[in-house]
Design a protein around this motif. Structure first.
Motif, short mmCIF file in Angstrom:
data_model
loop_
_atom_site.label_atom_id
_atom_site.label_comp_id
_atom_site.label_asym_id
_atom_site.label_seq_id
_atom_site.Cartn_x
_atom_site.Cartn_y
_atom_site.Cartn_z
N THR A 148 0.83 -1.21 0.00
CA THR A 148 0.00 0.00 0.00
C THR A 148 0.86 1.25 0.00
N GLN A 149 1.91 1.26 0.82
CA GLN A 149 2.78 2.43 0.89
C GLN A 149 3.56 2.63 -0.40
N ALA A 150 3.85 1.52 -1.09
CA ALA A 150 4.53 1.63 -2.38
C ALA A 150 3.59 2.17 -3.45
N LEU A 151 2.32 1.75 -3.38
CA LEU A 151 1.34 2.20 -4.36
C LEU A 151 0.91 3.64 -4.11
N ALA A 152 0.83 3.99 -2.83
CA ALA A 152 0.32 5.32 -2.46
C ALA A 152 1.21 5.92 -1.39
N PRO A 153 2.38 6.43 -1.75
CA PRO A 153 3.33 6.92 -0.75
C PRO A 153 2.77 8.03 0.14
N GLY A 154 1.84 8.81 -0.35
CA GLY A 154 1.32 9.91 0.45
C GLY A 154 0.16 9.53 1.34
N LEU A 155 -0.25 8.29 1.30
CA LEU A 155 -1.41 7.85 2.06
C LEU A 155 -0.95 7.33 3.41
N ALA A 156 -1.23 8.08 4.48
CA ALA A 156 -0.72 7.68 5.80
C ALA A 156 -1.69 8.03 6.91
N PRO A 157 -2.94 7.56 6.84
CA PRO A 157 -3.87 7.82 7.95
C PRO A 157 -3.47 7.01 9.18
N PRO A 158 -3.89 7.41 10.36
CA PRO A 158 -3.55 6.66 11.57
C PRO A 158 -4.06 5.22 11.50
N GLY A 159 -3.18 4.28 11.83
CA GLY A 159 -3.59 2.88 11.90
C GLY A 159 -3.68 2.17 10.57
N LEU A 160 -3.14 2.73 9.52
CA LEU A 160 -3.21 2.09 8.20
C LEU A 160 -2.61 0.69 8.26
N ARG A 161 -3.39 -0.31 7.83
CA ARG A 161 -2.94 -1.70 7.86
C ARG A 161 -2.69 -2.27 6.47
N GLY A 162 -3.31 -1.67 5.47
CA GLY A 162 -3.22 -2.18 4.11
C GLY A 162 -4.34 -1.55 3.31
N ALA A 163 -4.69 -2.18 2.20
CA ALA A 163 -5.75 -1.60 1.37
C ALA A 163 -6.30 -2.65 0.41
N LEU A 164 -7.54 -2.47 0.04
CA LEU A 164 -8.15 -3.26 -1.03
C LEU A 164 -8.00 -2.50 -2.33
N VAL A 165 -7.51 -3.16 -3.34
CA VAL A 165 -7.33 -2.55 -4.66
C VAL A 165 -8.34 -3.17 -5.61
N PHE A 166 -9.12 -2.32 -6.28
CA PHE A 166 -10.13 -2.84 -7.20
C PHE A 166 -10.23 -1.92 -8.40
N GLN A 167 -11.03 -2.30 -9.39
CA GLN A 167 -11.12 -1.54 -10.64
C GLN A 167 -12.53 -1.07 -10.94
N ASP A 168 -12.62 0.15 -11.44
CA ASP A 168 -13.80 0.66 -12.12
C ASP A 168 -13.30 1.21 -13.46
N ALA A 169 -13.83 2.34 -13.90
CA ALA A 169 -13.39 2.88 -15.19
C ALA A 169 -13.51 4.39 -15.18
N LYS A 170 -12.87 5.03 -16.15
CA LYS A 170 -12.91 6.48 -16.28
C LYS A 170 -13.06 6.84 -17.75
N THR A 171 -13.43 8.08 -18.00
CA THR A 171 -13.57 8.55 -19.38
C THR A 171 -13.32 10.05 -19.46
N ASP A 172 -13.07 10.53 -20.64
CA ASP A 172 -13.13 11.96 -20.92
C ASP A 172 -14.58 12.22 -21.32
#
Length: 318
Positions: A148-172
């Motif tokens: 998680t820290q490698a994927l999101a270096p700036g993400l550091a809330p108290p007690g961070l244990r990890g994260a779920l990574v999932f997909q949606d989509a985006k468009t212009d």
């Protein structure tokens, strides 16, 4: 991508307006009007679409840019809406590659944060199965703290244990509107922008056409139609009022808080989750800038354990 409304084509279309009775006149050149025009033209109807400004100038170019499958609807127990949304997302990914693209999200796992890792993971399994992703492990995964820290270096809330990574989509979103309009034009629809509809024409209690003004020349045209679709979104009641119809759009119960600033775009987009019942702060990329703010009624959000981050083609959305 093609050309909409070139000068010669516009002149020819304007010349035939008074002498032609259209099967369908669509008012509004956003995604709703574009979709209606496309589907009607595909069925062989004579279609005229009128837009008062640039195509997609309004809401359809000011969206979140996300083509989400309705994960929040699943949380609310709305299975039918989730199923429809996630399958439409998959269809757009198949039919519009390069225009609609996968966007990965990272959902931070913090102590006491709802819905919690296991409930969220169960929801994602159901979500992926609805999308037809039977290789569920490839569609989402749990990232440990180091990942998680490698994927999101700036993400550091108290007690961070990890994260779920999932997909949606985006468009212009604006380009998506243009894509649909070009398909409508290819199927025979006539598209005119800078044509503001002044009022609706009626006979025997039925709408029979529109009066439209060319913003470029000031000339007014009367257009006859067998059917008229009002696809003007937030402006829909203005035309309805002209024929004595009651308004359909209810005013918001509270004034929306709409503060936003532009910040330089970095390597990630962030959505910070505020305490329960408060609107989230959103950072979404538009060109080289991030408009930062939130769009729900009520006061600004406070700080909270947050984050959704995305690795993959879409970068990381936290």
């Amino acid at each position: 991508m093609g050309e909409l409304n070139p000068s010669a084509q516009r002149a020819a279309a304007l010349a035939q307006l008074p002498a032609h009775t259209w099967d369908l006149v669509v008012i509004g050149g956003g995604i709703s009007g574009a979709g209606v025009a496309q589907q009607a033209a595909r069925r062989g109807w004579s279609v005229l679409l009128l837009e008062q400004r640039d195509f997609a100038w309004g809401t359809s170019s000011r969206s979140s840019k996300l083509v989400h499958g309705g994960l929040r609807y699943l949380k609310e127990g709305d299975i039918q809406t989730t199923l429809h949304s996630v399958r439409e997302r998959q269809r757009l990914l198949r039919e519009a590659p390069g225009l609609v693209e996968p966007q990965s999200f990272l959902f931070a796992d913090c102590p006491g944060r709802k819905p919690g890792r296991w409930l969220m993971q169960t929801g994602l399994v159901v979500y992926d199965l609805m999308a037809g992703n039977h290789g569920v492990r490839d569609s989402h995964f749990y990232a440990d703290l180091a990942t998680t820290q490698a994927l999101a270096p700036g993400l550091a809330p108290p007690g961070l244990r990890g994260a779920l990574v999932f997909q949606d989509a985006k468009t212009d979103d604006a380009r998506l509107v243009w894509r649909v309009l070009l398909e409508a034009q290819r199927d025979g629809a006539t598209l005119l922008n800078y044509m503001a509809v002044q009022n609706l024409q009626t006979a025997n209690g039925k709408v029979t056409g529109v009066v439209t003004k060319d913003s470029l020349t000031g000339q007014t045209h009367t257009v006859q139609a067998r059917a008229v679709v009002n696809a003007t979104g937030a402006w829909a009641d203005r035309l309805r009022a002209g024929v004595g119809a009651a308004p359909l759009l209810a005013p918001a119960a509270r004034q929306p808080f709409g503060a936003a600033v532009l910040a330089p775009a970095g390597g990630a987009k962030h959505q910070l989750h505020a305490p329960q019942g408060r609107p989230p702060g959103v950072f979404l990329p538009v060109g080289r800038r991030h408009p930062c703010g939130h769009h729900r009624p009520g006061p600004p959000p406070g700080p909270g354990c947050g984050g959704q981050h995305h690795p993959g083609r879409g970068g990381l959305f936290a």
